[in-house]
Write a protein that holds these residues in place. Structure first.
Motif, short mmCIF file in Angstrom:
data_model
loop_
_atom_site.label_atom_id
_atom_site.label_comp_id
_atom_site.label_asym_id
_atom_site.label_seq_id
_atom_site.Cartn_x
_atom_site.Cartn_y
_atom_site.Cartn_z
N LEU A 110 14.29 -7.10 26.42
CA LEU A 110 13.81 -6.36 27.29
C LEU A 110 12.44 -6.64 27.71
O LEU A 110 12.18 -6.81 29.05
CB LEU A 110 13.73 -4.72 27.13
CG LEU A 110 13.25 -3.57 27.91
CD1 LEU A 110 14.28 -3.46 29.18
CD2 LEU A 110 13.17 -2.39 27.50
N GLY A 111 11.39 -6.87 26.99
CA GLY A 111 9.93 -7.18 27.26
C GLY A 111 10.07 -8.74 28.13
O GLY A 111 9.53 -8.74 29.02
N ILE A 112 10.91 -9.59 27.38
CA ILE A 112 10.69 -11.11 27.78
C ILE A 112 11.35 -11.03 29.26
O ILE A 112 10.57 -11.71 30.23
CB ILE A 112 11.37 -12.02 27.01
CG1 ILE A 112 10.44 -11.92 25.80
CG2 ILE A 112 11.50 -13.34 27.58
CD1 ILE A 112 11.08 -12.91 24.76
N PHE A 113 12.39 -10.34 29.37
CA PHE A 113 13.29 -10.67 30.74
C PHE A 113 12.52 -9.73 31.76
O PHE A 113 12.63 -10.11 32.98
CB PHE A 113 14.84 -10.05 30.44
CG PHE A 113 15.54 -11.27 29.95
CD1 PHE A 113 15.37 -12.60 30.56
CD2 PHE A 113 15.96 -11.09 28.73
CE1 PHE A 113 16.12 -13.60 29.85
CE2 PHE A 113 16.90 -12.08 28.27
CZ PHE A 113 16.81 -13.46 28.74
N THR A 114 11.81 -8.82 31.43
CA THR A 114 11.08 -8.00 32.53
C THR A 114 10.10 -9.00 32.96
O THR A 114 9.83 -8.92 34.51
CB THR A 114 10.56 -6.65 31.84
OG1 THR A 114 11.40 -5.83 31.34
CG2 THR A 114 9.48 -6.12 32.83
N SER A 115 9.26 -9.61 32.26
CA SER A 115 8.30 -10.49 32.39
C SER A 115 8.78 -11.54 33.43
O SER A 115 8.18 -12.06 34.67
CB SER A 115 7.37 -10.85 31.35
OG SER A 115 6.33 -10.06 31.05
N LEU A 116 9.78 -12.16 33.02
CA LEU A 116 10.46 -13.40 33.50
C LEU A 116 11.04 -13.00 34.92
O LEU A 116 11.18 -13.81 35.63
CB LEU A 116 11.68 -14.08 32.82
CG LEU A 116 10.85 -14.52 31.51
CD1 LEU A 116 11.98 -15.16 30.63
CD2 LEU A 116 10.01 -15.86 31.62
N GLY A 117 11.42 -11.72 35.09
CA GLY A 117 12.03 -11.39 36.31
C GLY A 117 10.94 -11.09 37.50
O GLY A 117 11.00 -11.45 38.43
N VAL A 118 9.73 -10.81 36.88
CA VAL A 118 8.48 -10.79 37.94
C VAL A 118 8.24 -12.07 38.30
O VAL A 118 7.95 -12.46 39.42
CB VAL A 118 7.35 -9.98 37.18
CG1 VAL A 118 6.14 -10.19 37.78
CG2 VAL A 118 7.74 -8.59 36.82
N MET A 119 8.09 -13.20 37.39
CA MET A 119 7.72 -14.33 37.65
C MET A 119 8.87 -14.93 38.85
O MET A 119 8.48 -15.66 39.64
CB MET A 119 7.77 -15.07 36.53
CG MET A 119 6.86 -15.17 35.69
SD MET A 119 5.09 -15.19 36.33
CE MET A 119 4.52 -13.52 35.86
N SER A 120 10.14 -14.74 38.59
CA SER A 120 11.21 -15.06 39.41
C SER A 120 10.81 -14.64 40.82
O SER A 120 11.08 -15.45 41.64
CB SER A 120 12.70 -14.81 38.87
OG SER A 120 13.40 -15.14 39.64
N GLY A 121 10.63 -13.45 40.87
CA GLY A 121 10.11 -12.88 42.32
C GLY A 121 9.03 -13.60 42.73
O GLY A 121 9.24 -14.07 44.00
#
Lengths: 216, 216, 216
Positions: A110-121
């Motif tokens: 949950l933590g890692i993918f939340t951050s990576l999702g922000v980066m993807s945006g």
């Protein structure tokens, strides 16, 4: 690939392993066969990112590069073998092992993918739309686990585990702010750390958000 | 923004409030915490439109502009506070209040989003493909409620409430026809009205479509 | 339309009929009304292909051309009429009829859509990415049935029926290989045949994949 990209890629793989493990564990507790367990591991690990990429209008990276699916399958098989040999880990006095491992794996993912999702945006042309970044970060973070729970017929973690989506929200907000101040790597690490810290503290101290009174 | 756009926007917000309220009510009956209730409210309100935009190859407007999510969250919180204070509305003699409010909120959302889905198809380059317009209208209308029910582990309204998808179909057909004759605003209003009228009449007179006989 | 395209189109329609029938049968066993049965038939038949097209960034062909939805609705109505008249087919000694028909319809749909999913990947610019082709083939094959089961609140076939996703995987791999050697038509036929053969053999000989021991 420069150092920064390598570190981000390492985080992606770590998140993939953690979410695949959580999916495989649910599959094992549901007594699925080995192929079903792998399917659930893969869906949990790549589901959130695929949803994100489709929404942003990209070909999902899980489809382009086999590495994410391969890592998910290997992780699922490893979990299967481990729990096949030591199947007492699932039950009895050791049953709490399951709950603890599940909390850790699911929170790391949950933590890692939340951050990576922000980066993807940010990378896909919306660096200035904070609302979009937080939304897509949460969606990437909670998406995989939500698919896992819905496919397995479990009540979704997002509704059952208090502070779940809330942790993702706070982490995504932190990630966006830190990106603006200090750049990409600190944002990814601290964003992911915030989510995990909130989840672990919530589990340890049994934090609860208010919910409707029982009608009598 | 001219008058026509303002009216369409007002309809969007009205539909968002109605669907968010229906999602929050399901969350409350399922005894979710306040954050889970907001998540379910947001998913119900923006889920159908996001699916539609992704299918049409657009960035979902709920991601671009915060207003839809903000309105959904405020609505969900308001419903939570209302039912937290007056929790007897959910049970006993007043329990029928829940069913009636649910019928109204869900039908208003279904009607408005069916019409707006048709308009979205028209605006994205398919004004002449009636089949596509009706399909995308239905998908937009039923999508949010379907996600709500599946995430909450309820049997989907679309299968339980007779005349549900059927109402959306008739409304979408009407909307397309009226758009061709009289233009946008009449189409949106009359399309939404048809859906709501069919749903209310069906609920009042307990209309049923034929279904398989019980095997004996 | 040349001969090859006509044959592919014929296969598409055959797969659509098979999956729509499987959806309608689940709807009938769940005692849905006639409209719900049609909805479930349509979702099962076009769900996998729509997911595939959205991921590949195309407008779903089920939205562009009415034929797939029309065929699905007619199939669902035919199944409804058949089982309305002969409702003893669902129960008693004849109950095995349901299981057998379901196995056939679902396997035919799974096989054909797996092959057609691979072809779609090839036609959309990824003829050399074998991993992507196999992944999108499986996704197209299992997608419709998964939506059917999740919407109907059934445990997904993909986890319950052993060798389900596994059959799709082997068929997709075969389809990609045969396409490279012998071209399109043999790939579609043999790919679909492999999937069906594995499913039927698995059902007949009750093949099982290893699964976790019951904890004692």
């Amino acid at each position: 690939m420069n150092i920064q990209d390598s570190i981000i890629f390492f985080m992606e793989i770590l998140g993939t392993i953690a979410f695949a493990a959580s999916g495989a564990m649910v599959g094992i507790r549901k007594r699925m066969d080995i192929f079903g367990i792998c399917v659930l591991g893969v869906v949990t690990a790549v589901g959130g990112g695929m949803t994100r990429d489709v929404i942003l209008g990209k070909l999902p990276s899980a489809l382009e590069k086999p590495v994410y699916v391969v890592v998910s399958v290997i992780t699922s098989l490893a979990i299967f073998v481990l729990l096949y040999i030591k199947h007492d880990l699932l039950s009895g006095r050791l049953g709490t092992f399951y709950d603890k491992a599940m909390l850790i794996m699911d929170s790391v993912g949950l933590g890692i993918f939340t951050s990576l999702g922000v980066m993807s945006g940010i990378d896909n042309g919306y660096p200035d739309n904070s609302f979009l970044l937080v939304f897509i970060g949460m969606l990437t973070g909670v998406g995989g686990g939500l698919m896992r729970d819905m496919m397995a017929g479990e009540e979704p973690y997002i509704f059952v585990k208090h502070i779940y989506a809330c942790a993702s929200l706070v982490g995504a907000l932190g990630c966006v702010e830190i990106y603006r101040e200090w750049g990409r790597l600190p944002a990814v690490f601290i964003g992911a750390f915030i989510v995990m810290a909130i989840r672990f503290l919530a589990a340890h101290y049994r934090w609860n958000l208010p919910h409707p009174k029982s009608s009598s």
